[in-house]
Design a protein around this motif. Structure first.
Motif, PDB file in Angstrom:
ATOM      1  N   PRO A  44      64.363  41.621  23.125  1.00 25.71           N
ATOM      2  CA  PRO A  44      63.853  42.914  23.592  1.00 25.71           C
ATOM      3  C   PRO A  44      64.648  43.417  24.783  1.00 25.71           C
ATOM      4  O   PRO A  44      65.128  42.651  25.594  1.00 25.71           O
ATOM      5  CB  PRO A  44      62.404  42.590  23.982  1.00 25.71           C
ATOM      6  CG  PRO A  44      62.405  41.106  24.235  1.00 25.71           C
ATOM      7  CD  PRO A  44      63.434  40.523  23.316  1.00 25.71           C
ATOM      8  N   VAL A  45      64.784  44.724  24.864  1.00 20.74           N
ATOM      9  CA  VAL A  45      65.478  45.355  25.981  1.00 20.74           C
ATOM     10  C   VAL A  45      64.466  45.629  27.082  1.00 20.74           C
ATOM     11  O   VAL A  45      63.473  46.313  26.851  1.00 20.74           O
ATOM     12  CB  VAL A  45      66.134  46.682  25.541  1.00 20.74           C
ATOM     13  CG1 VAL A  45      66.779  47.367  26.728  1.00 20.74           C
ATOM     14  CG2 VAL A  45      67.139  46.398  24.452  1.00 20.74           C
ATOM     15  N   PRO A  46      64.675  45.086  28.278  1.00 26.02           N
ATOM     16  CA  PRO A  46      63.712  45.328  29.354  1.00 26.02           C
ATOM     17  C   PRO A  46      63.602  46.814  29.649  1.00 26.02           C
ATOM     18  O   PRO A  46      64.593  47.518  29.706  1.00 26.02           O
ATOM     19  CB  PRO A  46      64.329  44.573  30.546  1.00 26.02           C
ATOM     20  CG  PRO A  46      65.272  43.600  29.933  1.00 26.02           C
ATOM     21  CD  PRO A  46      65.779  44.239  28.695  1.00 26.02           C
ATOM     22  N   SER A  47      62.394  47.293  29.817  1.00 27.07           N
ATOM     23  CA  SER A  47      62.168  48.700  30.147  1.00 27.07           C
ATOM     24  C   SER A  47      60.832  48.812  30.853  1.00 27.07           C
ATOM     25  O   SER A  47      59.965  47.967  30.719  1.00 27.07           O
ATOM     26  CB  SER A  47      62.172  49.559  28.879  1.00 27.07           C
ATOM     27  OG  SER A  47      61.279  49.007  27.941  1.00 27.07           O
ATOM     28  N   PRO A  48      60.657  49.867  31.646  1.00 26.05           N
ATOM     29  CA  PRO A  48      59.407  50.010  32.396  1.00 26.05           C
ATOM     30  C   PRO A  48      58.208  50.150  31.470  1.00 26.05           C
ATOM     31  O   PRO A  48      58.311  50.775  30.404  1.00 26.05           O
ATOM     32  CB  PRO A  48      59.637  51.300  33.192  1.00 26.05           C
ATOM     33  CG  PRO A  48      60.709  52.014  32.453  1.00 26.05           C
ATOM     34  CD  PRO A  48      61.579  50.954  31.892  1.00 26.05           C
ATOM     35  N   VAL A  49      57.115  49.546  31.843  1.00 20.09           N
ATOM     36  CA  VAL A  49      55.903  49.596  31.027  1.00 20.09           C
ATOM     37  C   VAL A  49      55.206  50.929  31.272  1.00 20.09           C
ATOM     38  O   VAL A  49      54.928  51.298  32.416  1.00 20.09           O
ATOM     39  CB  VAL A  49      54.952  48.444  31.396  1.00 20.09           C
ATOM     40  CG1 VAL A  49      53.682  48.518  30.568  1.00 20.09           C
ATOM     41  CG2 VAL A  49      55.655  47.111  31.193  1.00 20.09           C
ATOM     42  N   PRO A  50      54.944  51.715  30.219  1.00 19.31           N
ATOM     43  CA  PRO A  50      54.282  53.002  30.426  1.00 19.31           C
ATOM     44  C   PRO A  50      52.819  52.810  30.804  1.00 19.31           C
ATOM     45  O   PRO A  50      52.227  51.763  30.589  1.00 19.31           O
ATOM     46  CB  PRO A  50      54.414  53.666  29.051  1.00 19.31           C
ATOM     47  CG  PRO A  50      54.524  52.520  28.087  1.00 19.31           C
ATOM     48  CD  PRO A  50      55.258  51.448  28.836  1.00 19.31           C
ATOM     49  N   SER A  51      52.232  53.862  31.349  1.00 18.13           N
ATOM     50  CA  SER A  51      50.826  53.815  31.707  1.00 18.13           C
ATOM     51  C   SER A  51      49.987  53.605  30.458  1.00 18.13           C
ATOM     52  O   SER A  51      50.295  54.156  29.399  1.00 18.13           O
ATOM     53  CB  SER A  51      50.419  55.131  32.381  1.00 18.13           C
ATOM     54  OG  SER A  51      51.200  55.339  33.535  1.00 18.13           O
ATOM     55  N   MET A  93      60.461  40.189  18.811  1.00 18.68           N
ATOM     56  CA  MET A  93      59.954  39.129  19.682  1.00 18.68           C
ATOM     57  C   MET A  93      59.020  39.770  20.708  1.00 18.68           C
ATOM     58  O   MET A  93      59.469  40.463  21.616  1.00 18.68           O
ATOM     59  CB  MET A  93      61.107  38.415  20.387  1.00 18.68           C
ATOM     60  CG  MET A  93      62.006  37.629  19.434  1.00 18.68           C
ATOM     61  SD  MET A  93      63.316  36.733  20.290  1.00 18.68           S
ATOM     62  CE  MET A  93      62.373  35.580  21.276  1.00 18.68           C
ATOM     63  N   PRO A  94      57.704  39.612  20.541  1.00 24.27           N
ATOM     64  CA  PRO A  94      56.754  40.232  21.459  1.00 24.27           C
ATOM     65  C   PRO A  94      56.767  39.531  22.819  1.00 24.27           C
ATOM     66  O   PRO A  94      57.234  38.387  22.928  1.00 24.27           O
ATOM     67  CB  PRO A  94      55.409  40.028  20.740  1.00 24.27           C
ATOM     68  CG  PRO A  94      55.610  38.777  19.926  1.00 24.27           C
ATOM     69  CD  PRO A  94      57.048  38.806  19.512  1.00 24.27           C
ATOM     70  N   PRO A  95      56.226  40.230  23.844  1.00 22.23           N
ATOM     71  CA  PRO A  95      55.698  41.596  23.781  1.00 22.23           C
ATOM     72  C   PRO A  95      56.801  42.628  24.042  1.00 22.23           C
ATOM     73  O   PRO A  95      57.803  42.329  24.672  1.00 22.23           O
ATOM     74  CB  PRO A  95      54.669  41.587  24.916  1.00 22.23           C
ATOM     75  CG  PRO A  95      55.258  40.633  25.930  1.00 22.23           C
ATOM     76  CD  PRO A  95      55.958  39.571  25.140  1.00 22.23           C
ATOM     77  N   LEU A  96      56.577  43.865  23.559  1.00 26.19           N
ATOM     78  CA  LEU A  96      57.471  44.988  23.804  1.00 26.19           C
ATOM     79  C   LEU A  96      56.629  46.191  24.230  1.00 26.19           C
ATOM     80  O   LEU A  96      55.738  46.610  23.497  1.00 26.19           O
ATOM     81  CB  LEU A  96      58.267  45.347  22.547  1.00 26.19           C
ATOM     82  CG  LEU A  96      59.337  44.360  22.055  1.00 26.19           C
ATOM     83  CD1 LEU A  96      59.901  44.830  20.727  1.00 26.19           C
ATOM     84  CD2 LEU A  96      60.443  44.232  23.081  1.00 26.19           C
ATOM     85  N   SER A  97      56.908  46.718  25.399  1.00 27.49           N
ATOM     86  CA  SER A  97      56.147  47.879  25.867  1.00 27.49           C
ATOM     87  C   SER A  97      56.635  49.159  25.201  1.00 27.49           C
ATOM     88  O   SER A  97      55.879  50.108  25.026  1.00 27.49           O
ATOM     89  CB  SER A  97      56.254  48.011  27.391  1.00 27.49           C
ATOM     90  OG  SER A  97      57.612  48.152  27.775  1.00 27.49           O
ATOM     91  N   ASN A  98      57.915  49.210  24.823  1.00 29.97           N
ATOM     92  CA  ASN A  98      58.438  50.352  24.066  1.00 29.97           C
ATOM     93  C   ASN A  98      59.656  49.894  23.269  1.00 29.97           C
ATOM     94  O   ASN A  98      60.169  48.798  23.479  1.00 29.97           O
ATOM     95  CB  ASN A  98      58.780  51.538  24.979  1.00 29.97           C
ATOM     96  CG  ASN A  98      59.653  51.140  26.153  1.00 29.97           C
ATOM     97  OD1 ASN A  98      60.554  50.307  26.022  1.00 29.97           O
ATOM     98  ND2 ASN A  98      59.387  51.723  27.308  1.00 29.97           N
ATOM     99  N   TRP A  99      60.107  50.737  22.355  1.00 29.28           N
ATOM    100  CA  TRP A  99      61.211  50.358  21.485  1.00 29.28           C
ATOM    101  C   TRP A  99      61.858  51.614  20.913  1.00 29.28           C
ATOM    102  O   TRP A  99      61.289  52.714  20.964  1.00 29.28           O
ATOM    103  CB  TRP A  99      60.736  49.446  20.333  1.00 29.28           C
ATOM    104  CG  TRP A  99      59.460  49.892  19.673  1.00 29.28           C
ATOM    105  CD1 TRP A  99      58.192  49.483  19.959  1.00 29.28           C
ATOM    106  CD2 TRP A  99      59.328  50.871  18.625  1.00 29.28           C
ATOM    107  NE1 TRP A  99      57.271  50.113  19.177  1.00 29.28           N
ATOM    108  CE2 TRP A  99      57.945  50.974  18.330  1.00 29.28           C
ATOM    109  CE3 TRP A  99      60.214  51.643  17.907  1.00 29.28           C
ATOM    110  CZ2 TRP A  99      57.449  51.843  17.355  1.00 29.28           C
ATOM    111  CZ3 TRP A  99      59.735  52.512  16.931  1.00 29.28           C
ATOM    112  CH2 TRP A  99      58.367  52.603  16.663  1.00 29.28           C
ATOM    113  N   THR A 100      63.076  51.449  20.381  1.00 34.45           N
ATOM    114  CA  THR A 100      63.778  52.547  19.716  1.00 34.45           C
ATOM    115  C   THR A 100      64.374  52.044  18.401  1.00 34.45           C
ATOM    116  O   THR A 100      64.704  50.870  18.265  1.00 34.45           O
ATOM    117  CB  THR A 100      64.925  53.111  20.582  1.00 34.45           C
ATOM    118  OG1 THR A 100      65.899  52.085  20.819  1.00 34.45           O
ATOM    119  CG2 THR A 100      64.402  53.649  21.901  1.00 34.45           C
TER     120      THR A 100
END
Length: 545
Positions: A531-538, A313-320
């Motif tokens: 999606p798991v909330p996580s900080p958006v990388p640069s 389910m977008p958007p995702l800034s990162n994932w594992t």
């Protein structure tokens, strides 16, 4: 991630650097370094045959390409400059006890010294070298040495053990537990499949006698946990490069919280009148088979190229992504994620900074898996952002992860996983009455060349009859609870051993056990995990093909 898929397919064909290498000097009994320069390594490869060998071969695997390998008098071949096969030109037959000595010259690019992933003589792994356990008998005059090798699938424990970051020598994670009742003087036990350098948890006492089994106790705060409160332990696990530990078990007191049981959730509503009661039961099925997510696969001897298509389910800034296979791999590679080897059968993927999901509803992960010649390893577990996505493999309605459906004794063995000459599983026995210790007698229908239990002592380690006893830290169990002991068996031949007899403290245990296995569900689409909330990388510019 527009335009990412075509570039991914192209790069998936290119061998990438593995993160699971070790320093060449970490195998001193197999590969002895005599000289090194900025572009060359000279070494001696030594091996003493355990039996007569015909048409033998040695395989060297590096984590990056090298220019060439030279061994005078031997054939050295490679298709990718990473995996090298060495065969004799003359000495094709070796007698038992023959000491083989090969002078090796490895040439590589300056500042690109290769890391050694593996050395094999035929199918025997020589490097990484196995741990050695030495035991002295009561008389003090006889010393017996047993080689212990483990290939453990780390349990999938998204609710109890969450990895936050990993490197080649360190894993940062969080251990979580929600108290079901008020607990006093509690203790948590973590068990790994190999020794680690250290385990640190700020504000808690961490002790271990063997660097494999760790006991965690509170120092001041949290000595009393109230019912419903959540314990959160931030752990730092440090280990040798190339020796990533596999997690075997986590216990809160006597409660096993990892591996987590596969839950089938049932809800029941009842409507009663003076004469009738009507019940409605709905069951949430387990996730589908893992090959439901594999698309566009291509196989060859010793290798497998595939695509994972994961609904998101977008958007995702990162994932594992965490993938687990039923047989060991020599390497697992993908270009859109950093790969950490948790064990030869389990790999943890962390997305690259530029591999975010914008508008796509399907994440495509192209990968390259390498393994020894033989049956192709199958993916039997996958997690996306700590959500369990699949379990087992569907072969016309059957699954590789189903518990044993053998006789009454063999039904005590659950979570079975096997490959050539080896069988892993868990012995699960219901405790009929309160116990303060246990002694289990285990019998198999064929002789074993080795058996070990991860959280119990066993004697002997070969044969058909074994005695399994509780560890020193065992604090007893109540009637109705289950003893669950992970094990690994090694054997000769093509037929897997069967458990033919089990007693618990002298009483036959074969009439009970781990329960009847549930049938595997047919593959069916499942909704994408939140999606798991996580900080958006640069922001990082996407690579240009």
């Amino acid at each position: 991630m527009n335009g990412l898929r075509l570039f991914t397919i192209f790069l998936a064909l290119i061998p990438l650097a593995s993160v699971s290498s070790i320093e060449i000097t970490e195998c001193p009994n197999t590969l002895k370094i005599s000289k090194t320069t900025a572009t060359q390594i000279k070494a001696t490869l030594e091996y003493t045959t355990q039996k007569a060998e015909k048409n033998w071969k040695i395989q060297l695997v590096f984590d990056k390409s090298v220019k060439k390998i030279k061994i005078a008098g031997y054939s050295v071949k490679s298709n990718d400059k990473r995996v090298f096969t060495i065969k004799p030109i003359k000495n094709k037959n070796l007698k038992k006890g023959t000491k083989l000595k090969l002078n090796v010259i490895i040439s590589h690019i300056k500042k690109a010294k290769p890391g050694l992933v593996e050395i094999k003589f035929n199918n025997e792994v020589l490097c990484p070298e196995p741990a050695i356990a030495t035991t002295t008998t009561n008389s003090g005059t006889t010393i017996s040495t047993t080689t212990i090798t483990t290939t453990t699938i780390p349990p999938m424990c998204p609710n109890a053990f969450k990895i936050t970051s990993s490197t080649l020598t360190q894993i940062k994670s969080t251990v979580l537990y929600k108290a079901k009742k008020t607990e006093k003087n509690w203790v948590i036990t973590l068990v790994f499949d190999k020794s680690v350098k250290s385990l640190k948890i700020g504000g808690y006492s961490v002790k271990s006698n063997d660097k494999r089994v760790f006991t965690i106790k509170p120092i001041k705060a949290n000595k009393v946990l109230k019912k419903g409160s959540t314990l959160k332990l931030n752990t730092i696990i440090t280990f040798k490069k190339g020796q990533t530990p596999g997690l075997i078990e986590i216990k809160f007191k006597n409660e096993v919280i990892c591996p987590e049981p596969q839950e089938v959730v049932t809800s029941t509503t009842a409507t009663s009148t003076t004469s009738t009661t009507t019940s409605t039961t709905t069951t949430t099925q387990p996730p589908p088979a893992c090959n439901y997510y594999e698309k566009g696969t291509f196989d060859w001897s010793g290798g497998h190229q595939g695509q994972l298509e994961i609904p998101v389910m977008p958007p995702l800034s990162n994932w594992t992504v965490n993938v687990v296979f039923d047989k060991p791999l020599t390497s697992f590679e993908t270009w859109i994620a950093t790969v950490t080897e948790m064990s030869p059968t389990s790999y943890f993927l962390t997305s690259k900074s530029w591999a975010e999901v914008d508008t796509e509803t399907v994440l495509v992960v192209d990968y390259l898996a390498m393994y020894e010649e033989g049956d192709k390893p199958n993916m039997v577990q996958m997690m996306f952002n700590s959500e369990d996505m699949c379990n087992g493999v569907d072969f016309a309605g059957t699954t590789t992860s189903s518990p044993s459906q053998g006789g009454s004794c063999d039904s005590l063995v659950v979570d079975k996983n096997g490959w050539s000459g080896n069988l892993q599983g868990k012995l699960k026995i219901e405790v009929p009455a309160d116990i303060s210790s246990f002694e289990i007698t285990l019998e198999t229908d064929i002789p074993l060349t080795n058996i070990q239990f991860y959280t119990a002592s066993v004697s002997p380690t070969t044969g058909t009859t074994f005695t399994v006893t509780n560890p020193d830290w065992f604090s007893g169990m109540k009637a109705g609870e289950f003893i669950e002991l992970g094990f690994q068996m090694s054997f000769s031949g093509d037929v897997d051993p069967t458990v033919s007899g089990v007693t618990l403290n002298g009483e036959n245990a074969c009439s009970g056990g781990g329960g009847s296995p549930s049938p595997a569900p047919a593959p069916s689409p499942v909704p994408a995990p939140a999606p798991v909330p996580s900080p958006v990388p640069s922001p990082v510019p996407s690579p240009v093909p």
